[in-house]
Design a protein around this motif. Structure first.
Motif, PDB file in Angstrom:
ATOM      1  N   VAL A 165       0.836  -1.202   0.000  1.00  0.00           N
ATOM      2  CA  VAL A 165       0.000   0.000   0.000  1.00  0.00           C
ATOM      3  C   VAL A 165       0.869   1.250   0.000  1.00  0.00           C
ATOM      4  O   VAL A 165       2.001   1.242   0.492  1.00  0.00           O
ATOM      5  N   ASP A 166       0.315   2.317  -0.549  1.00  0.00           N
ATOM      6  CA  ASP A 166       0.864   3.667  -0.426  1.00  0.00           C
ATOM      7  C   ASP A 166      -0.085   4.457   0.469  1.00  0.00           C
ATOM      8  O   ASP A 166      -1.298   4.457   0.248  1.00  0.00           O
ATOM      9  N   ASN A 167       0.457   5.128   1.465  1.00  0.00           N
ATOM     10  CA  ASN A 167      -0.352   5.880   2.423  1.00  0.00           C
ATOM     11  C   ASN A 167      -0.069   7.362   2.347  1.00  0.00           C
ATOM     12  O   ASN A 167       1.081   7.781   2.167  1.00  0.00           O
ATOM     13  N   ASN A 168      -1.114   8.156   2.525  1.00  0.00           N
ATOM     14  CA  ASN A 168      -0.958   9.593   2.680  1.00  0.00           C
ATOM     15  C   ASN A 168      -0.668   9.919   4.141  1.00  0.00           C
ATOM     16  O   ASN A 168      -1.379   9.463   5.039  1.00  0.00           O
ATOM     17  N   VAL A 169       0.379  10.695   4.356  1.00  0.00           N
ATOM     18  CA  VAL A 169       0.685  11.246   5.677  1.00  0.00           C
ATOM     19  C   VAL A 169       0.454  12.749   5.592  1.00  0.00           C
ATOM     20  O   VAL A 169       0.990  13.424   4.699  1.00  0.00           O
ATOM     21  N   TRP A 170      -0.351  13.272   6.504  1.00  0.00           N
ATOM     22  CA  TRP A 170      -0.695  14.696   6.499  1.00  0.00           C
ATOM     23  C   TRP A 170      -0.061  15.390   7.698  1.00  0.00           C
ATOM     24  O   TRP A 170      -0.123  14.876   8.817  1.00  0.00           O
ATOM     25  N   GLU A 219       5.503  24.540  14.727  1.00  0.00           N
ATOM     26  CA  GLU A 219       4.873  23.377  15.349  1.00  0.00           C
ATOM     27  C   GLU A 219       3.922  22.705  14.370  1.00  0.00           C
ATOM     28  O   GLU A 219       3.473  23.322  13.395  1.00  0.00           O
ATOM     29  N   ALA A 220       3.613  21.437  14.653  1.00  0.00           N
ATOM     30  CA  ALA A 220       2.765  20.677  13.731  1.00  0.00           C
ATOM     31  C   ALA A 220       2.172  19.474  14.459  1.00  0.00           C
ATOM     32  O   ALA A 220       2.615  19.082  15.544  1.00  0.00           O
ATOM     33  N   VAL A 221       1.147  18.899  13.840  1.00  0.00           N
ATOM     34  CA  VAL A 221       0.673  17.563  14.199  1.00  0.00           C
ATOM     35  C   VAL A 221       0.783  16.691  12.956  1.00  0.00           C
ATOM     36  O   VAL A 221       0.673  17.183  11.827  1.00  0.00           O
ATOM     37  N   VAL A 222       0.997  15.408  13.172  1.00  0.00           N
ATOM     38  CA  VAL A 222       1.018  14.428  12.092  1.00  0.00           C
ATOM     39  C   VAL A 222      -0.257  13.607  12.173  1.00  0.00           C
ATOM     40  O   VAL A 222      -0.626  13.119  13.247  1.00  0.00           O
ATOM     41  N   ILE A 223      -0.926  13.464  11.049  1.00  0.00           N
ATOM     42  CA  ILE A 223      -2.100  12.603  10.945  1.00  0.00           C
ATOM     43  C   ILE A 223      -1.683  11.336  10.197  1.00  0.00           C
ATOM     44  O   ILE A 223      -1.346  11.394   9.014  1.00  0.00           O
ATOM     45  N   ASP A 224      -1.658  10.235  10.915  1.00  0.00           N
ATOM     46  CA  ASP A 224      -1.306   8.896  10.410  1.00  0.00           C
ATOM     47  C   ASP A 224       0.180   8.758  10.089  1.00  0.00           C
ATOM     48  O   ASP A 224       0.640   9.094   8.991  1.00  0.00           O
ATOM     49  N   ALA A 225       0.920   8.263  11.067  1.00  0.00           N
ATOM     50  CA  ALA A 225       2.365   8.032  10.913  1.00  0.00           C
ATOM     51  C   ALA A 225       2.568   6.673  10.253  1.00  0.00           C
ATOM     52  O   ALA A 225       2.717   5.648  10.915  1.00  0.00           O
ATOM     53  N   ALA A 226       2.576   6.677   8.940  1.00  0.00           N
ATOM     54  CA  ALA A 226       2.586   5.441   8.155  1.00  0.00           C
ATOM     55  C   ALA A 226       3.989   5.094   7.670  1.00  0.00           C
ATOM     56  O   ALA A 226       4.638   5.903   7.002  1.00  0.00           O
ATOM     57  N   HIS A 227       4.444   3.898   8.023  1.00  0.00           N
ATOM     58  CA  HIS A 227       5.559   3.191   7.394  1.00  0.00           C
ATOM     59  C   HIS A 227       6.960   3.728   7.661  1.00  0.00           C
ATOM     60  O   HIS A 227       7.878   2.946   7.878  1.00  0.00           O
ATOM     61  N   ILE A 263       0.750  12.911  17.432  1.00  0.00           N
ATOM     62  CA  ILE A 263       0.636  11.962  16.335  1.00  0.00           C
ATOM     63  C   ILE A 263      -0.777  11.410  16.406  1.00  0.00           C
ATOM     64  O   ILE A 263      -1.117  10.658  17.321  1.00  0.00           O
ATOM     65  N   VAL A 264      -1.608  11.817  15.466  1.00  0.00           N
ATOM     66  CA  VAL A 264      -3.030  11.496  15.508  1.00  0.00           C
ATOM     67  C   VAL A 264      -3.287  10.322  14.571  1.00  0.00           C
ATOM     68  O   VAL A 264      -2.945  10.374  13.386  1.00  0.00           O
TER      69      VAL A 264
END
Length: 209
Positions: A23-28, A35-43, A60-61
């Protein structure tokens, strides 16, 4: 400075019910220059760290507990000190990937996360997974839908812990009520809008039977 949305695609595998798929995942990444938040820490924690570029990571959401959306979360948390947040209803899925490492906090429906002066509202949208959530950022006219809503329809419900009527209810009642111009930024594939997807709800229901 107004918050912005950064995007990267990471590649790996998704495993459930004894099968494994590439799979290929989108990380937002939502934030500003500090500062930042990460939505879905994939791979790929290293790639996500590089995209953060030294910014303070506030959280990390996890949109849900499937392995392809959480596999890099502990490593990213260890590298940054940021908490991993997951809805409690997906703890069983989480434990399949990380049996020895619990999330640091719970996501709850209606919860509000703030980063770079922008609010992310947690919307519980079960169906693809029991604890699936979307993150709605009204100031950015965007909703991050994980695997709940894609361009062309709902997320898959053919495997364990998923349920088609529930995902349809979630999309109809929690997502299609958002303004039609809202950008839908998905867990895989291309973005869409609420307005582009809303007219097709009855088709999806027909396909599901």
């Amino acid at each position: 400075m107004t918050a912005r949305i950064d995007h990267l695609v990471t590649s790996g595998t998704f495993s459930l019910d004894g099968g494994t798929w590439d799979v290929d995942n989108n990380v937002w990444i939502v934030g500003d220059d500090t500062e930042a938040v990460v939505i879905d820490a994939a791979h790929d924690a290293e790639a996500i760290l590089a995209a953060l570029g030294g910014r303070t990571l506030r959280a990390i959401v996890c949109t849900h507990g499937h392995n392809d959306h959480i596999d890099a979360a502990p490593a990213l948390a260890d590298a940054t000190g940021a908490p991993v947040l997951l809805h409690a209803d997906d703890l069983e899925l989480w434990k399949q990937t990380h049996p020895d490492r619990a999330p640091d906090g719970e996501l709850t429906d209606g919860q509000r996360l703030s980063v770079a002066g922008t609010e992310l509202r947690v919307v519980h949208t079960p169906g693809h997974a029991p604890g699936a959530v979307c993150l709605y950022a009204p100031e950015l006219a965007t909703v991050f839908t994980g695997d709940t809503l894609f361009q062309g329809g709902p997320g898959a419900t053919g495997r364990s812990y998923s349920h088609f009527p529930t995902i349809i209810d979630s999309i109809r009642d929690r997502l299609l009520t958002l303004p039609p111009e809202t950008a839908v930024r998905t867990g895989h594939g291309d973005p869409t809008t609420i307005g582009a997807e809303a007219p097709h709800l009855e088709e999806w229901i027909g396909r599901g039977h």
